[in-house]
Design a protein around this motif. Structure first.
Motif, short mmCIF file in Angstrom:
data_model
loop_
_atom_site.label_atom_id
_atom_site.label_comp_id
_atom_site.label_asym_id
_atom_site.label_seq_id
_atom_site.Cartn_x
_atom_site.Cartn_y
_atom_site.Cartn_z
N ALA A 169 12.55 16.89 34.70
CA ALA A 169 11.62 15.71 33.98
C ALA A 169 10.36 16.26 33.76
N ILE A 170 9.64 16.77 34.91
CA ILE A 170 8.16 16.99 34.80
C ILE A 170 8.01 18.40 33.64
N SER A 171 9.08 19.25 34.10
CA SER A 171 9.09 20.54 33.15
C SER A 171 8.94 20.32 31.67
N GLN A 172 9.72 19.35 31.30
CA GLN A 172 9.87 18.91 30.01
C GLN A 172 8.56 18.10 29.52
N ALA A 173 7.99 17.03 30.32
CA ALA A 173 6.68 16.70 30.02
C ALA A 173 5.61 17.49 29.92
N ALA A 174 5.79 18.65 30.87
CA ALA A 174 4.69 19.67 30.77
C ALA A 174 4.72 20.29 29.34
N ASP A 175 6.00 20.60 28.80
CA ASP A 175 6.16 21.29 27.50
C ASP A 175 5.54 20.30 26.21
N THR A 176 6.01 18.86 26.19
CA THR A 176 5.42 18.21 25.35
C THR A 176 4.16 17.50 25.49
N ALA A 177 3.79 17.25 26.76
CA ALA A 177 2.39 16.51 27.17
C ALA A 177 2.01 17.03 28.40
N PRO A 178 1.20 18.18 28.28
CA PRO A 178 0.72 18.75 29.55
C PRO A 178 -0.20 17.80 30.56
N ARG A 179 -0.95 17.04 29.47
CA ARG A 179 -1.81 16.07 30.31
C ARG A 179 -1.16 14.93 31.13
N VAL A 180 -0.02 14.68 30.28
CA VAL A 180 0.70 13.58 31.09
C VAL A 180 1.42 14.12 32.45
N ALA A 181 1.71 15.34 32.37
CA ALA A 181 2.34 16.19 33.48
C ALA A 181 1.50 16.14 34.46
N ASN A 182 0.09 16.56 34.34
CA ASN A 182 -0.63 16.77 35.29
C ASN A 182 -0.96 15.37 36.13
N VAL A 183 -1.10 14.19 35.21
CA VAL A 183 -1.09 13.01 35.64
C VAL A 183 -0.06 12.60 36.77
N ILE A 184 1.01 12.97 36.26
CA ILE A 184 2.33 12.76 37.10
C ILE A 184 2.14 13.47 38.29
N LEU A 185 2.03 14.90 38.50
CA LEU A 185 1.95 15.57 39.56
C LEU A 185 0.69 15.15 40.60
N GLY A 186 -0.50 14.56 40.01
CA GLY A 186 -1.73 14.03 40.61
C GLY A 186 -1.12 12.84 41.43
N LYS A 187 -0.26 11.91 40.69
CA LYS A 187 0.33 10.79 41.65
C LYS A 187 1.40 11.12 42.56
N VAL A 188 2.06 12.16 42.39
CA VAL A 188 3.19 12.78 43.27
C VAL A 188 2.28 13.07 44.63
N ASN A 189 1.19 13.82 44.49
CA ASN A 189 0.35 14.48 45.43
C ASN A 189 -0.26 13.16 46.33
N ARG A 190 -0.58 12.02 45.54
CA ARG A 190 -1.09 10.95 46.39
C ARG A 190 -0.25 10.22 47.21
N ILE A 191 0.78 10.07 46.58
CA ILE A 191 1.99 9.52 47.30
C ILE A 191 2.30 10.18 48.55
N LEU A 192 2.33 11.54 48.47
CA LEU A 192 2.69 12.43 49.72
C LEU A 192 1.48 12.37 50.48
N GLU A 193 0.39 12.36 50.16
CA GLU A 193 -0.66 12.13 50.99
C GLU A 193 -0.60 10.96 51.78
N LEU A 194 -0.38 9.77 51.12
CA LEU A 194 -0.32 8.58 51.93
C LEU A 194 0.76 8.42 52.87
N ASN A 195 1.82 8.98 52.60
CA ASN A 195 3.34 9.12 53.48
C ASN A 195 3.37 10.45 54.07
N TRP A 196 2.44 11.02 54.41
CA TRP A 196 2.43 12.54 54.91
C TRP A 196 3.15 12.84 56.12
N ARG A 197 3.16 11.71 57.12
CA ARG A 197 3.89 12.08 58.18
C ARG A 197 5.27 11.94 58.04
#
Length: 693
Positions: free
Chosen positions: A448-476
């Motif tokens: 899903a993110i790969s397709q988003a990166a092809d059509t809307a790179p900015r949105v894909a970066n936003v998605i990855l940023g949110k994923v990173n933040r969720i993993l940070e908050l639940n890192w343990r």
């Protein structure tokens, strides 16, 4: 078959019909108090029916009289239980059982002091009253008082009902009791008391009562509310109200509809709720008190432990944000942040306004006490919640179709409103290994993110940023489950910014996971069960190596314990990390000063005992930063024996144990002896140049 036996079979039928109705209702909702009272009522009526059957058909007067009295007690108590059941429709309080006391006292008085004349008729044994009128009056007054109380309670419930289905249920119960119990039994008892040779109808009246009750209790809502656009606030609120109604207990006797009415009043939405058919509709685009309503609704869900309904309420909250002014949105932020523990327990905190509030919290511990499979599912659910609107912007409804293509994911309940529930998915896959969940979700997200990166790179970066933040908050939990490791691998081509774990000053990159390979010659996982000697001559080199290995261990979900002196350079280096420190001292602490974190290094048995308490496993890293201190404090022979025990503990528990040794402080013979005992020896001075590149 005699006439008496033929007419008495109605009582056997009463038992069968009564228990069939009540047990069916109880089987569906065992925890509903009113359903339990209905079952008790049917059992008492069954006891009365069996007693009357024996009373009428036995050839012996003594047996007939005994079962008549036993049946009378059951019938008196059944009447009071019915009243308790009617009370419980509105409020399931067990203190209502006190209403049975008058019937119990009246039955004792009636049977203890009343006199009866038994005669054998063509329909079996019958009776009429004789002797003391006091007991007869007491019984009659009590009976009529219960009848009137039951009818009045049902009538008041009917008057106060707003749901059409509840009104139908209550009207059937009301008229059933009025016709069969109040009027029917009054007439049949009068005929029996007058002494006529009349057939019994008590069983038939109860059969009619149970059949009518069974019909009322199994009534289902009719009609479906008109379609409302998913994005419309009233449509989202209507869907939440219907899901809430379905989740409330007590469908059969209508208790859920009473609870729903109470909810509507408590949350100040009564002016905006109307019914289409039997289902509630929210008929307001945005009420002026919406922030207060959301606050009261969340409090209601919390107080009634309805955390599962948060999934349905999230679309309502998000729809409210789209219409609120900046000032009102800020007030809503405050309301939600005050309830962050409850909202994270239901996961929806991550989906509020596209995950915007995630930036306002430091860590989330809501997954600490759940199973690994549930933790994995909920972490990915949180990712879906936070990124759902972004994916919809790029993929549209295709996102939901994609979910159906993957095992596990196809069991997620999701719709275009942003409602995402994993309840059914978790129930079905609770025995699946976490890695199966992780692999499938990563495959879906990568596509899903790969397709988003092809059509809307900015949105894909936003998605990855949110994923990173969720993993940070639940890192343990994410690190323990291996989510972060696999995420780095599966998304290597997509990730532009590295993940940063809480309390670390450096990001987690591919290099983070290579530290053990560079230092120890193989990945950390392959060193499980080994005691490793880290030889150094420069203390700062040891500190750097231990920090690199500790960071990798934390990123991979290891439990890390460090045995060191209080105030040591190693403690300062590792203090920002989430590791457990056990401090080695030369003197014993007094009881008032002592702490479990302090042990005496003069007694190696205390260190070994502390290791045992750590519950070591293959996901444990133990650091003893200065074996040299041990040797110089307790002597080489004792230290050598201590090291042998450490090697055995590592082998038994599969933990990885790192031991720092300053080789300049020992003779070559001592160093050689220690090297021969350890599973692996690493000279840090030869590795340091590689690490500093």
């Amino acid at each position: 078959m005699s006439t008496a036996l033929l007419w008495s079979t109605q009582y056997i039928a009463t038992i069968l019909v009564g228990l069939a109705v009540s047990l069916r209702i109880l089987h569906k909702e065992r925890r509903v108090w009113a359903n339990n009272l209905l079952t008790i009522y049917s059992i008492l009526i069954s006891a009365w029916s069996l007693s009357v059957f024996i009373h009428r058909t036995t050839p012996y007067l003594e047996i007939s009289e005994f079962f008549f009295r036993a049946g009378a007690i059951s019938l008196f108590l059944a009447q009071s239980i019915y009243l308790c059941m009617a009370f419980s429709i509105r409020s399931p309080k067990k203190r209502y059982l006190l209403a049975t006391l008058p019937s119990f006292v009246a039955s004792i008085l009636y049977l203890g002091y009343g006199e009866f004349r038994f005669t054998y008729t063509s329909f079996g044994w019958s009776y009429n009253l004789a002797g003391d009128l006091l007991s007869q009056i007491a019984r009659g007054v009590t009976n009529e008082a219960y009848n009137l109380a039951i009818l009045l309670t049902l009538y008041l419930l009917y008057r106060g009902a707003t749901n059409p289905l509840l009104k139908r249920k209550l009207s059937i119960l009301l008229f059933t009791y009025l016709i069969f119990q109040f009027i029917g039994f009054s007439v049949t008892n009068l005929l029996l008391v007058l002494g006529g040779d009349v057939p019994p109808f008590g069983g038939i009246l109860h059969i009619g009562t149970f059949i009518a009750m069974g019909y009322a209790l199994t009534l289902k809502p009719r009609l479906t509310p008109p379609y409302l656009p998913p994005a419309d606030f009233s449509g989202r609120y209507s869907r939440f109200l219907n899901r809430l109604l379905e989740a409330l207990p007590g469908e059969a006797l209508g208790q859920r509809y009473v609870l729903f009415t109470q909810f509507v009043k408590e949350t100040d939405i009564e002016p905006y709720v109307r019914y289409v058919g039997d289902q509630p509709i929210f008929a307001e685009s945005l009420p002026p008190t919406i922030v207060s309503t959301i606050e009261k609704t969340l409090d209601y869900l919390y107080e009634h432990k309805l955390v599962s309904l948060l999934d349905s309420y999230l679309p309502v909250i998000n729809a409210a944000y789209t219409k609120l002014s900046t000032h009102e949105a800020h007030k809503l932020d405050e309301v939600l942040l005050k309830r962050v523990e409850f909202l994270t327990a239901g996961d929806i905190f991550y989906g509020i306004d596209g995950g915007r509030l995630m930036q306002k919290i430091e860590v989330d511990k809501s997954l600490n006490n759940v199973s690994d499979t549930e933790a994995a599912l909920r972490i990915y659910k949180r990712i879906l919640l936070a990124t759902f609107s972004d994916f919809i912007d790029v993929l549209g409804s295709e996102l939901l179709n994609r979910l159906l293509l993957y095992d596990v994911l196809k069991d997620i309940d999701a719709d275009v409103d942003g409602h995402i529930s994993i309840s059914k998915c978790l129930e079905k896959h609770k025995q699946d290994p976490p890695m199966k969940i992780i692999t499938i979700f990563n495959s879906f997200l990568s596509s899903a993110i790969s397709q988003a990166a092809d059509t809307a790179p900015r949105v894909a970066n936003v998605i990855l940023g949110k994923v990173n933040r969720i993993l940070e908050l639940n890192w343990r939990r994410a690190t323990k489950l291996g989510i972060i490791t696999t995420f780095r691998t599966d998304f290597a081509d997509l990730i532009s910014e590295p993940l940063t774990l809480p309390l670390l000053n450096e990001p987690v990159t591919a290099e983070t996971f290579k530290a053990s390979t560079l230092i120890l010659g193989q990945p950390l996982e392959e060193n499980a069960g080994q005691a490793i000697l880290l030889e150094f001559t420069t203390a700062s080199h040891l500190q750097m190596v231990l920090r690199r290995l500790a960071i990798e261990a934390l990123a991979k979900g290891y439990e890390t314990a460090v045995f060191t002196r209080r105030g040591s350079a190693v403690e300062e280096k590792l203090k920002p990390l989430d590791v457990q420190f056990i401090y080695l001292t030369l003197t014993r602490r007094s009881e008032t000063e002592a702490s479990k974190a302090y042990i005496s290094m003069k007694d190696p048995s205390e260190v070994l005992a502390a290791l045992t308490e750590l519950n070591l496993s293959s996901k444990s890293l133990v650091i003893l930063d200065n074996l040299t201190d041990f040797i110089l404090t307790i002597g080489f022979d004792k230290a050598y024996t201590f090291l042998r025990h450490l090697v055995e503990i590592a082998a038994e528990t599969e933990a990885t144990i790192l031991l720092g040794l300053n080789i300049e402080a020992h003779s070559k013979q001592e160093v050689a002896a220690l090297e021969s005992l350890a599973n692996l020896t690493v000279n840090l001075e030869t590795k340091i140049k590689t690490l500093e590149r």
